[in-house]
Structure formats: C-alpha cells, structure tokens
Design an enzyme around this catalytic site. Sequence first.
Site, PDB file in Angstrom:
ATOM      1  N   HIS B  52       0.836  -1.198   0.000  1.00 33.61           N
ATOM      2  CA  HIS B  52       0.000   0.000   0.000  1.00 33.61           C
ATOM      3  C   HIS B  52       0.880   1.260   0.000  1.00 33.61           C
ATOM      4  CE1 HIS B  52      -3.917  -1.991   1.682  1.00 33.61           C
ATOM      5  NE2 HIS B  52      -3.378  -2.671   0.695  1.00 33.61           N
ATOM      6  N   GLU B  54       0.932   3.879   1.846  1.00 33.33           N
ATOM      7  CA  GLU B  54       1.438   4.306   3.156  1.00 33.33           C
ATOM      8  C   GLU B  54       2.646   3.486   3.589  1.00 33.33           C
ATOM      9  OE1 GLU B  54      -1.697   3.414   2.274  1.00 33.33           O
ATOM     10  OE2 GLU B  54      -3.140   4.075   3.789  1.00 33.33           O
ATOM     11  N   CYS B  82      -6.246   1.634   5.896  1.00 35.40           N
ATOM     12  CA  CYS B  82      -6.828   0.343   6.285  1.00 35.40           C
ATOM     13  C   CYS B  82      -6.248  -0.083   7.638  1.00 35.40           C
ATOM     14  CB  CYS B  82      -6.534  -0.712   5.212  1.00 35.40           C
ATOM     15  SG  CYS B  82      -4.824  -1.296   5.212  1.00 35.40           S
ATOM     16  N   CYS B  85      -2.351  -0.540   7.513  1.00 39.80           N
ATOM     17  CA  CYS B  85      -1.588   0.713   7.454  1.00 39.80           C
ATOM     18  C   CYS B  85      -1.730   1.500   8.758  1.00 39.80           C
ATOM     19  CB  CYS B  85      -2.038   1.530   6.253  1.00 39.80           C
ATOM     20  SG  CYS B  85      -1.536   0.758   4.686  1.00 39.80           S
TER      21      CYS B  85
END
Lengths: 145, 145
Positions: B52, B54, B82, B85
């Site tokens: 992801h 992040e 999410c 993260c």
Amino acid sequence: MNDEFYMQHALREAEKAYANGEVPVGAIVVIRDRIIARGHNQVEKLNDPTAHAEIIALTSAFNYLGAKYLPDATLYVTVEPCLMCTGAMYWSKLGRIVWGTDDEKNGHARITGANWPFHPKTIVEKGILADDCAALMKAFFRERR
Amino acid sequence: MNDEFYMQHALREAEKAYANGEVPVGAIVVIRDRIIARGHNQVEKLNDPTAHAEIIALTSAFNYLGAKYLPDATLYVTVEPCLMCTGAMYWSKLGRIVWGTDDEKNGHARITGANWPFHPKTIVEKGILADDCAALMKAFFRERR
C-alpha cells in the site's frame, strides 16, 4: 504433520530473533504440509518498526508463489498478531491462522474487540504451544528490565 | 505550506497508481516543510497485497532518516488508512496523520470502531481535499465495473 510440529518451526524462528536481540516472534507459512516461507522479527536489524515476523513470512510467500492471495495456506506465528499484521493477513486472504500465546499489550484484540478483523473465510486458532511461545517473550523482556 | 499543498502531492502519487491500473491511493511523508518520502499503491505491480502507498512511503522514510520512529513527521494519504496501514502508523509513532476521503469498506474505522488505534501522541486529521481524493477512487472503480 500437526499444528504442534509447525509451531515448533515457528518457535525456531522466534529463537533466531531472540539471539539477535529482537522481540522473539517467529512465523512460518505452510501449504499442503510444506513450509514455503519463514520470518522472524527484524525491527532492530532493519531499523523498520514494520519488519515483523508475519510480514516477512507473508512477503516471502507472495514472492515464492507469485501469488498475492494465500487461501490454501496456514500461517503459524508464536504470538498473537498486532493490528498491522492482522490487516496484512486480511489482505492475504489466508486460509488459516494459528498463533501461540496471546499478547494483551500489542495483540490486535485489544483494539478490534468483538469485530472480526480477518478475511471472512479465514479460520483462526490459538493456544498451540502457548507456554513455550510465552516463555520466550517473558525471558526477553525480563532481561531488558 | 499548508495541508492542501501537501495533499496535492499525495494526490499526484495517487494519480501514478491510477495510471498503472492500481487502486489510486498516494501518500507522502513531510518533516519540517520538506517531503522526505513518497509512495503509491503497487499491489498489482509487486504482486503483494501489502504494498500500500502508506507502507511504501513509511519504509522509504525509515530508510532515508535511518530512524524507526517518526514523531516529527506528518503522513498525508489520500484515503483513510486500512487496518494494516493504521497498525504500521502506530508502530511508526507518527506525529501527525492527515487523510483525504474516508473509506467505508476498507478503512480501519469499520473494525476499530471507537477504539483509538494510533499512537497516543499522534494527531489525526481528515477531510483535506476529500472530494478530489474520492473522485479518483470513484473513477477507478467505475471503469472496472
């Protein structure tokens, strides 16, 4: 092979972390009675607070299989996964997750409470070799006090 | 510089993901008015569901600074993080987190509810350029329907 057998392998990974001065958590990924990935905590070595045993084992499994979902795999980890690792397991769509000892401080359950944070199809079990997994953690933190 | 300025930079990262056929989420890390790390979603490219925006931006920040905690940093991300993260942000001890649009399906809040999942000292803000951040996500999923 049974869950105790594989948790022994996860414990060996945790012992590697312990020997390196890392919080002693180990994980392995198993598909059809074969260990396809291993990981131990490397936060200090990599200077990365996200380098948890589970993340390392999962990334290794994705690379090995060339697949980003692991519905046929079981992940064994010595300690209850934290929120981050739980989220990574959700995205991995793991078939099964087995952990050893609960972690009241950093385990995901303190935050997720009654909500199910894993994939709907994932089976979760815990308590396998819990005493051995917990003893390693206790020994580590006792030394550092 | 203000939050809108930095969120524009995070949006540019999200646009890179969009152009690559990835869910369009972008993130940047800022310390003392300087962008020190960038990331965009690379799940498909890396065949890794944990890649992801992040996570990529945070790992880059740890490497750049040679530090595993980021108490002086602000992370800007276009979409609500999410569970995974959010957990990574907890471990990073970020000073501040700013996101654009909420994510009812995959945002952490659906699971964490009223519990605070970030570091106790982390300041969280949201809604910065929310419409632009949401529009990119909607366009992506509309195309794929």
